[in-house]
Write a protein that holds these residues in place. Structure first.
Motif, short mmCIF file in Angstrom:
data_model
loop_
_atom_site.label_atom_id
_atom_site.label_comp_id
_atom_site.label_asym_id
_atom_site.label_seq_id
_atom_site.Cartn_x
_atom_site.Cartn_y
_atom_site.Cartn_z
N THR A 145 0.87 -1.16 0.00
CA THR A 145 0.00 0.00 0.00
C THR A 145 0.91 1.22 0.00
OG1 THR A 145 -1.62 -1.23 1.27
CG2 THR A 145 -1.90 1.15 1.20
N ALA A 156 4.16 4.29 -6.64
CA ALA A 156 3.63 3.30 -7.58
C ALA A 156 4.00 3.68 -9.01
CB ALA A 156 2.12 3.17 -7.43
N HIS A 171 -1.41 -3.19 -5.74
CA HIS A 171 -1.89 -2.50 -4.55
C HIS A 171 -2.63 -3.47 -3.65
CE1 HIS A 171 -2.82 1.10 -2.29
NE2 HIS A 171 -4.03 0.64 -2.14
#
Length: 65
Positions: free
Chosen positions: A43, A49, A61
């Motif tokens: 996360t 990301a 994720h």
């Protein structure tokens, strides 16, 4: 190819163990270690990301209900 499971949460680590997710477990990701073809599960903030994807790795994720 290296798989990374990024989490400090014991519940998330237990979830991964029960599903036989085999990955290097880290509490903080050093993006400079990421290579093309690596997989990062966790996360993370959207900018990390995006950086992971730009390096040719995949970001998955993690969201657990």
């Amino acid at each position: 190819m290296t798989k990374y499971f990024v989490s400090r949460h014991e519940g998330a680590l237990e979830w991964a163990r029960r599903r036989d997710i085999i990955a290097e477990r880290v509490t903080h990701l050093d993006v400079s270690r990421i290579q093309p073809g690596d997989v990062v599960i966790g996360t993370l903030p959207v900018q990390l990301a995006a950086e992971i994807n730009a390096l040719g790795a995949a970001y998955l994720h993690l969201e657990i209900d």
